[in-house]
Design a protein around this motif. Sequence first.
Motif, mmCIF file in Angstrom:
data_model
loop_
_atom_site.group_PDB
_atom_site.id
_atom_site.type_symbol
_atom_site.label_atom_id
_atom_site.label_comp_id
_atom_site.label_asym_id
_atom_site.label_seq_id
_atom_site.Cartn_x
_atom_site.Cartn_y
_atom_site.Cartn_z
ATOM 1 N N SER A 77 -2.286 -0.804 -20.390
ATOM 2 C CA SER A 77 -1.532 -1.790 -21.168
ATOM 3 C C SER A 77 -0.952 -1.154 -22.427
ATOM 4 C CB SER A 77 -2.439 -2.966 -21.529
ATOM 5 O OG SER A 77 -1.739 -3.905 -22.301
ATOM 6 N N ALA A 78 -1.727 -0.317 -23.090
ATOM 7 C CA ALA A 78 -1.232 0.396 -24.274
ATOM 8 C C ALA A 78 -0.060 1.296 -23.896
ATOM 9 C CB ALA A 78 -2.354 1.208 -24.917
ATOM 10 N N MET B 298 -13.715 -3.413 -27.582
ATOM 11 C CA MET B 298 -13.003 -2.198 -27.204
ATOM 12 C C MET B 298 -11.673 -2.185 -27.939
ATOM 13 S SD MET B 298 -13.597 0.438 -25.108
ATOM 14 C CE MET B 298 -14.906 -0.229 -24.133
ATOM 15 N N GLU B 299 -11.332 -1.034 -28.495
ATOM 16 C CA GLU B 299 -10.087 -0.876 -29.236
ATOM 17 C C GLU B 299 -9.349 0.346 -28.700
ATOM 18 O OE1 GLU B 299 -8.669 -0.322 -33.875
ATOM 19 O OE2 GLU B 299 -10.681 0.314 -33.291
ATOM 20 N N VAL B 300 -8.033 0.229 -28.550
ATOM 21 C CA VAL B 300 -7.204 1.349 -28.119
ATOM 22 C C VAL B 300 -6.328 1.759 -29.291
ATOM 23 C CG1 VAL B 300 -5.401 2.121 -26.528
ATOM 24 C CG2 VAL B 300 -7.213 0.613 -25.705
ATOM 25 N N LYS C 171 -7.584 -0.573 -17.666
ATOM 26 C CA LYS C 171 -6.519 -1.578 -17.815
ATOM 27 C C LYS C 171 -6.029 -1.644 -19.259
ATOM 28 C CE LYS C 171 -7.452 -4.632 -13.958
ATOM 29 N NZ LYS C 171 -7.789 -5.989 -13.509
ATOM 30 N N LEU C 172 -6.941 -1.561 -20.215
ATOM 31 C CA LEU C 172 -6.543 -1.560 -21.628
ATOM 32 C C LEU C 172 -5.667 -0.348 -21.954
ATOM 33 C CD1 LEU C 172 -9.809 -2.650 -23.487
ATOM 34 C CD2 LEU C 172 -7.655 -3.912 -23.352
ATOM 35 N N LEU C 173 -6.049 0.804 -21.437
ATOM 36 C CA LEU C 173 -5.273 2.019 -21.667
ATOM 37 C C LEU C 173 -3.902 1.926 -21.000
ATOM 38 C CD1 LEU C 173 -8.168 4.575 -21.227
ATOM 39 C CD2 LEU C 173 -6.817 4.256 -23.321
ATOM 40 N N GLY D 224 -12.837 -2.672 -17.497
ATOM 41 C CA GLY D 224 -11.512 -2.999 -18.012
ATOM 42 C C GLY D 224 -10.913 -1.982 -18.960
ATOM 43 N N VAL D 225 -11.597 -0.859 -19.167
ATOM 44 C CA VAL D 225 -11.094 0.158 -20.102
ATOM 45 C C VAL D 225 -9.787 0.756 -19.597
ATOM 46 C CG1 VAL D 225 -11.594 2.348 -21.257
ATOM 47 C CG2 VAL D 225 -13.426 0.674 -20.907
ATOM 48 N N ASP E 95 -15.299 2.164 -27.887
ATOM 49 C CA ASP E 95 -16.302 1.110 -27.880
ATOM 50 C C ASP E 95 -17.119 1.340 -29.146
ATOM 51 O OD1 ASP E 95 -18.115 -0.883 -27.254
ATOM 52 O OD2 ASP E 95 -19.280 0.394 -25.913
ATOM 53 N N ALA F 11 -9.483 4.927 -26.028
ATOM 54 C CA ALA F 11 -10.206 3.653 -26.070
ATOM 55 C C ALA F 11 -11.565 3.904 -26.700
ATOM 56 C CB ALA F 11 -10.363 3.089 -24.667
#
Length: 149
Positions: A99-100, A1-3, A95-97, A92-93, A54, A52
């Motif tokens: 965090s960004a 996964m990349e943001v 949470k990643l967003l 966890g998507v 995938d 995000a």
Amino acid sequence: MEVVLANFEHLEEISKLFDHYRMFYNQSSDLESARAFLKDRLQKMDSTVFVAYDRDRMAGFTQLYPSFSSVSMKRIWILNDLFVEEAYRKQGVAKLLMSAAENFARETGAIRIILSTQVSNLAAQSLYESLGYIQSKDFYHYAYQLLRK
């Protein structure tokens, strides 16, 4: 996964997610208006959107709007929108967003991020609290409705 930070190249995909987000909040689907709204935000640079991915599929987004604290004389970011496609939830998507958004707020010298969610959105409340967000007990938040349905 990349943001990644969204730009015009992402407009079509974000518009579809944004339309799904609005439908989550019981609005009618209106892809054309969603696209126009987001295009306007990107053109005017009055919001910041992270998406995000995938692999090559967009899984979610968050949108922040700038504001300021007059008392502290510092920037504030309003995390107004956070949405993850149903197939990607609980992975966890979000949470990643988040965090960004936090990293971006720190990089821009913000004093805080503020957000709100529906009282009934327990999943979002749980996420925010797990990340250290605290429900305000010091302020009441009011809204004055200018446009009536």
